[in-house]
Scaffold this motif. Sequence first.
Motif, PDB file in Angstrom:
ATOM      1  N   VAL A  19       0.718  -1.197  -0.080  1.00 37.08           N
ATOM      2  CA  VAL A  19      -0.107  -0.016   0.054  1.00 37.08           C
ATOM      3  C   VAL A  19       0.870   0.961   0.035  1.00 37.08           C
ATOM      4  CG1 VAL A  19      -1.735   1.294   1.205  1.00 37.08           C
ATOM      5  CG2 VAL A  19      -1.794  -1.293   1.317  1.00 37.08           C
ATOM      6  N   LEU A  20       0.790   2.187  -0.968  1.00 33.84           N
ATOM      7  CA  LEU A  20       1.442   3.396  -1.182  1.00 33.84           C
ATOM      8  C   LEU A  20       0.599   4.628  -0.054  1.00 33.84           C
ATOM      9  CD1 LEU A  20       2.565   4.038  -4.536  1.00 33.84           C
ATOM     10  CD2 LEU A  20       3.832   3.675  -2.559  1.00 33.84           C
ATOM     11  N   ALA A  21       1.303   5.033   0.944  1.00 35.06           N
ATOM     12  CA  ALA A  21       0.286   6.101   1.889  1.00 35.06           C
ATOM     13  C   ALA A  21       0.953   7.401   1.373  1.00 35.06           C
ATOM     14  CB  ALA A  21       0.824   5.677   3.277  1.00 35.06           C
ATOM     15  N   ASP A  22       0.192   8.455   1.298  1.00 33.52           N
ATOM     16  CA  ASP A  22       0.525   9.602   0.931  1.00 33.52           C
ATOM     17  C   ASP A  22       1.221  10.229   2.311  1.00 33.52           C
ATOM     18  OD1 ASP A  22       1.007  12.302   0.307  1.00 33.52           O
ATOM     19  OD2 ASP A  22      -1.097  12.698  -0.621  1.00 33.52           O
ATOM     20  N   PRO A  68       4.662  14.171  10.827  1.00 31.66           N
ATOM     21  CA  PRO A  68       5.990  14.225  10.038  1.00 31.66           C
ATOM     22  C   PRO A  68       6.666  12.733   9.726  1.00 31.66           C
ATOM     23  CG  PRO A  68       6.933  14.973  12.077  1.00 31.66           C
ATOM     24  CD  PRO A  68       5.560  15.009  12.152  1.00 31.66           C
ATOM     25  N   PHE A  69       6.238  11.859  10.207  1.00 29.97           N
ATOM     26  CA  PHE A  69       6.967  10.380  10.176  1.00 29.97           C
ATOM     27  C   PHE A  69       5.942   9.387  10.213  1.00 29.97           C
ATOM     28  CE2 PHE A  69       9.281  12.471  14.029  1.00 29.97           C
ATOM     29  CZ  PHE A  69      10.188  13.178  13.066  1.00 29.97           C
ATOM     30  N   PHE A  70       4.697   9.297  10.705  1.00 32.64           N
ATOM     31  CA  PHE A  70       3.683   8.399  10.729  1.00 32.64           C
ATOM     32  C   PHE A  70       2.265   8.717  10.081  1.00 32.64           C
ATOM     33  CE2 PHE A  70       6.333   8.069  14.666  1.00 32.64           C
ATOM     34  CZ  PHE A  70       7.055   6.760  14.298  1.00 32.64           C
ATOM     35  N   THR A  71       1.924   8.217   8.971  1.00 31.07           N
ATOM     36  CA  THR A  71       0.671   8.615   8.431  1.00 31.07           C
ATOM     37  C   THR A  71      -0.604   7.833   9.120  1.00 31.07           C
ATOM     38  OG1 THR A  71       0.782   6.649   6.849  1.00 31.07           O
ATOM     39  CG2 THR A  71       1.735   8.673   6.087  1.00 31.07           C
ATOM     40  N   PRO A  72      -1.579   8.444   9.275  1.00 32.44           N
ATOM     41  CA  PRO A  72      -2.702   7.680  10.095  1.00 32.44           C
ATOM     42  C   PRO A  72      -2.751   6.172   9.586  1.00 32.44           C
ATOM     43  CG  PRO A  72      -3.257  10.029   9.333  1.00 32.44           C
ATOM     44  CD  PRO A  72      -2.108   9.686   8.937  1.00 32.44           C
ATOM     45  N   THR A  73      -2.608   6.046   8.394  1.00 30.73           N
ATOM     46  CA  THR A  73      -2.608   4.720   7.562  1.00 30.73           C
ATOM     47  C   THR A  73      -1.708   3.711   8.258  1.00 30.73           C
ATOM     48  OG1 THR A  73      -3.433   5.608   5.545  1.00 30.73           O
ATOM     49  CG2 THR A  73      -2.512   3.307   5.534  1.00 30.73           C
ATOM     50  N   LEU A  74      -0.549   4.155   8.500  1.00 32.00           N
ATOM     51  CA  LEU A  74       0.442   3.232   8.903  1.00 32.00           C
ATOM     52  C   LEU A  74       0.395   3.043  10.505  1.00 32.00           C
ATOM     53  CD1 LEU A  74       3.425   1.580   8.728  1.00 32.00           C
ATOM     54  CD2 LEU A  74       4.483   3.939   9.437  1.00 32.00           C
ATOM     55  N   TYR A  81       6.054  10.981  -0.740  1.00 25.33           N
ATOM     56  CA  TYR A  81       5.529  12.239  -1.337  1.00 25.33           C
ATOM     57  C   TYR A  81       5.081  12.170  -2.610  1.00 25.33           C
ATOM     58  CZ  TYR A  81       6.293  14.806   3.317  1.00 25.33           C
ATOM     59  OH  TYR A  81       6.310  15.012   4.516  1.00 25.33           O
ATOM     60  N   ASP A  82       6.153  11.589  -3.336  1.00 23.06           N
ATOM     61  CA  ASP A  82       6.062  11.304  -4.821  1.00 23.06           C
ATOM     62  C   ASP A  82       5.563  10.160  -4.996  1.00 23.06           C
ATOM     63  OD1 ASP A  82       6.402  11.439  -7.416  1.00 23.06           O
ATOM     64  OD2 ASP A  82       8.398  11.403  -7.524  1.00 23.06           O
ATOM     65  N   ARG A  83       4.256   9.716  -5.026  1.00 26.55           N
ATOM     66  CA  ARG A  83       3.747   8.248  -5.071  1.00 26.55           C
ATOM     67  C   ARG A  83       3.507   7.975  -6.654  1.00 26.55           C
ATOM     68  NH1 ARG A  83      -1.906   7.852  -2.347  1.00 26.55           N
ATOM     69  NH2 ARG A  83      -2.329   9.812  -3.125  1.00 26.55           N
ATOM     70  N   GLN A  84       3.791   8.868  -7.470  1.00 30.83           N
ATOM     71  CA  GLN A  84       3.724   8.695  -8.938  1.00 30.83           C
ATOM     72  C   GLN A  84       5.062   8.178  -9.506  1.00 30.83           C
ATOM     73  OE1 GLN A  84       0.815   8.616 -10.209  1.00 30.83           O
ATOM     74  NE2 GLN A  84       0.076   9.339  -7.978  1.00 30.83           N
ATOM     75  N   HIS A  85       6.074   8.151  -8.598  1.00 33.58           N
ATOM     76  CA  HIS A  85       7.295   7.799  -9.061  1.00 33.58           C
ATOM     77  C   HIS A  85       7.364   6.224  -9.750  1.00 33.58           C
ATOM     78  CE1 HIS A  85      11.597   7.138  -9.239  1.00 33.58           C
ATOM     79  NE2 HIS A  85      11.998   8.081  -8.914  1.00 33.58           N
ATOM     80  N   PRO A  86       8.031   6.114 -10.985  1.00 30.66           N
ATOM     81  CA  PRO A  86       7.696   4.887 -11.577  1.00 30.66           C
ATOM     82  C   PRO A  86       8.556   3.647 -10.680  1.00 30.66           C
ATOM     83  CG  PRO A  86       9.446   6.196 -12.694  1.00 30.66           C
ATOM     84  CD  PRO A  86       8.748   7.022 -11.606  1.00 30.66           C
ATOM     85  N   VAL A  87       9.616   3.841  -9.942  1.00 31.25           N
ATOM     86  CA  VAL A  87       9.955   2.646  -9.189  1.00 31.25           C
ATOM     87  C   VAL A  87       9.054   2.223  -8.127  1.00 31.25           C
ATOM     88  CG1 VAL A  87      11.740   2.092  -7.452  1.00 31.25           C
ATOM     89  CG2 VAL A  87      12.465   3.453  -9.355  1.00 31.25           C
ATOM     90  N   LEU A  88       8.325   3.199  -7.549  1.00 32.01           N
ATOM     91  CA  LEU A  88       7.268   2.972  -6.524  1.00 32.01           C
ATOM     92  C   LEU A  88       5.960   2.305  -7.282  1.00 32.01           C
ATOM     93  CD1 LEU A  88       7.037   6.170  -4.438  1.00 32.01           C
ATOM     94  CD2 LEU A  88       8.242   3.916  -3.775  1.00 32.01           C
TER      95      LEU A  88
END
Length: 824
Positions: A480-483, A495-501, A693-700
């Motif tokens: 899962v990719l979290a913003d 700054p370190f933990f998203t609510p999803t994580l 932050y860059d969730r569109q990066h091709p490696v991701l």
Amino acid sequence: MTPNNTPLPDAGTIYADVIVPLALRQTYTFSVPEEYVPSLEPGLRVEVQFGKNKHYTGIVRRLHGKAPGHKVKPILSVIDVAPLLTPAQLQLWDWMASYYACTLGEVMNAGLPSHLKLTSETIITLGPLFSDDAAQLDDQEYLIVEALTLQQQLTLKDVRDILQVKTVYPVIRRLLDRRIVFLQEELQERYRPKVVNCVRFSPAYRTEQEQVAAFELVSRSELQTAVLVEFFQVVRQQPFVRRADLTKRTGATDSVIKALVKKGIFELYEREVSRIGGGEEDTISAQPMSEQQIGALAQVRGLLVEKKPVLIHGVTGSGKTRVYLELMQEVIDAGQQVLYLLPEIALTGQIVKRLQTVLGDKITVYHSRLNNMERVEIWQAVLAGKTSVVGPRSALFLPFSQLGLVVIDEEHDPSYKQQEPNPRYNGRDVAVYLAHLHGAKTLLGTATPSLESWENARRGKYGLVSMHERFGGLALPEVVLADAREDDGKGNHHPFFTPTLLREIKATLERGEQVILFQNRRGFAPVYFCPTCNYTVQCVNCDVSLTYHKYQHRLRCHCCGYVLSPPDSCPACAHPSMQLGGTGTEKIEDELKIFLPEARMGRMDLDTVRGKDALANLLASFEAGDLDILVGTQMVTKGLDFERVGLVGIISADQLLRFPDFRADERAFHLMTQVAGRAGRKHRRGKVIIQAYDRQHPVLTDVLNNDWQNFIERESRHRQETGFPPYRRMIHLQLRHPKRHVVEEAAKLLGSWLAHALGDCVSQPFEPSVARLRTNYLQELVVRLQPDPVAVQRVKSIVTRAVDKLGVTEGLSGVKVAVDVDPY
């Protein structure tokens, strides 16, 4: 005629080319005294004088009858009875010196344990095990031991003065081998013999009749009888019986053993054992192989018949290790040796446990955290063909005599590359060449092949076997990719933990499962700065900011080790409040305790695993379930296998993708895929949360879809278009000097020489991103050329001559130049 020798003349002086542990471009020639001619051969250690009064241990490389063009000194003594190095090792050293543009002396320094490299400055001291029994000593040994009882420590020059002879190395070797004396650094390592607590019959119960009486004496106690029966069974199979074995097998407590001692039946004693066996557990049968493993094994066997390396590309958890084990067992049963290479010491404990479950004491662990005596024990056992070895890249230098198989696990890992000092070699590539020298089979295994190995497989140089399914049919983890900008719905953003994580961590712990969090920076915060003038506290020796370590309350340089107490106010503008910037593993652990105060946490980074047993203890605690959350740097990505891990969190994927290196995308993909593979490896499908932050990066996108094929094809095209390895070869030169203008002048001069000889394949000198390191200013040059072996060798010769010329140029002789072939 022995290997590396030219035919020896029937009469006249015999000469020996000797490798000494110095950075000399060629071996130095010594004459062989007549009394040593019959016994001397390549691979033996000899004592030689170098310079006016320096004595070194050297290795005989070649014997011949050709006098050199300079005045020769004689070999002072022969230290060994039999060669310490095999002919194949000497060939490997020659190849490494040539391929990596370094010297044989530098290879020798890397390849030999320090115990085997005596010099004039070596300090010896009396061993802790020595008793005052002088009967075991000859006259020379007695004089040395007597002097040590009075002076506590001696240099080898002192020993030479005491004995009034030049040749003292053989005497010292005999004392070292018998553990009567030790090198000073060994005592600094607090060397102690490994002992186990054992049980045996007391003298009153040594006969069969007396032992029958012992059963009558304990007949009223079931536990004591059970212990006695178990003792009889074990003592028939083993030369000694461990106290711990009796309590473990019978369920009895120590009080039962003590009761038998009190009755005079048993006596307790300590027994010194070798550290190199390690087969403490009984060998057990492995689980039945899956159809995928059986098919992969058949494919590997077929490809190995063609005598070329085989790359096993298997997803994490596919059961590659079991395939290795089957082949290792076959090779060992055939009386040959196996070398199993791992990228990190971090992996050895868990892998060794798994290997010994199947192979018992036929496999030995070797790594840099062993003390000198342990390393020498293993060296001698390998030389005698008695054991196979598992270890990191340093295990390559062991003197294998019957090598039949080399396994390179996690072959993609950058830890196989030695960064400094020379030789700057890649353990994976050297291992392939080592196997070639011995005619051994070679296996490379990984879930994320390096582009170099994949290209070799694509061209048919390597065989390829794929394993696309996890063992037991378990699904690959859900990714899962979290913003990283995500807030909690109330406008609050951490700054370190998203609510999803955070939600997933809590849910995982409630299920009784464990969590691994990956952050590729250690310490608390990598920047300590002033919010008013933006002043950043820097290292005095390097052009890097100091990292704050909260537990020690210190600022530390991760390049040179410089330490500073944090200033209370800004040194530049005197603002009274300094701030921390960035995130390290220590901060992640600290912040997480606010959200999950009841969770049991551990941290796995260079700060927490420095001790010899610290890493093993941490991994054992996590494996046993004593820890709920493990926060770590890339150490946690290295093939570790924990059955309770249900969730893996990658704190900041952007850090990995923005690194200024042409391999950044490849390494980011490898790291994220490997750390994701730690989740859900046993009973259920795991989950991976990647914050970015860059969730569109091709490696991701490729990591999210587990699309290794798409990633490797895109990366391959990019490397071909831009002219980077493996489609071009690279040689990296780094120049260092304490004065900036001197190193800049040297770089321009060296660059002009190389450009004149090689043309536009040489870059202009440039300043790296870290322009000063350990008080030295840096300049760099890069040579890029076509992957033609003949052309590459020619270029290396030109580079070596240019570097040597710079070393004798007036005003620039103090500039240090590091040549790195196949860098990064």
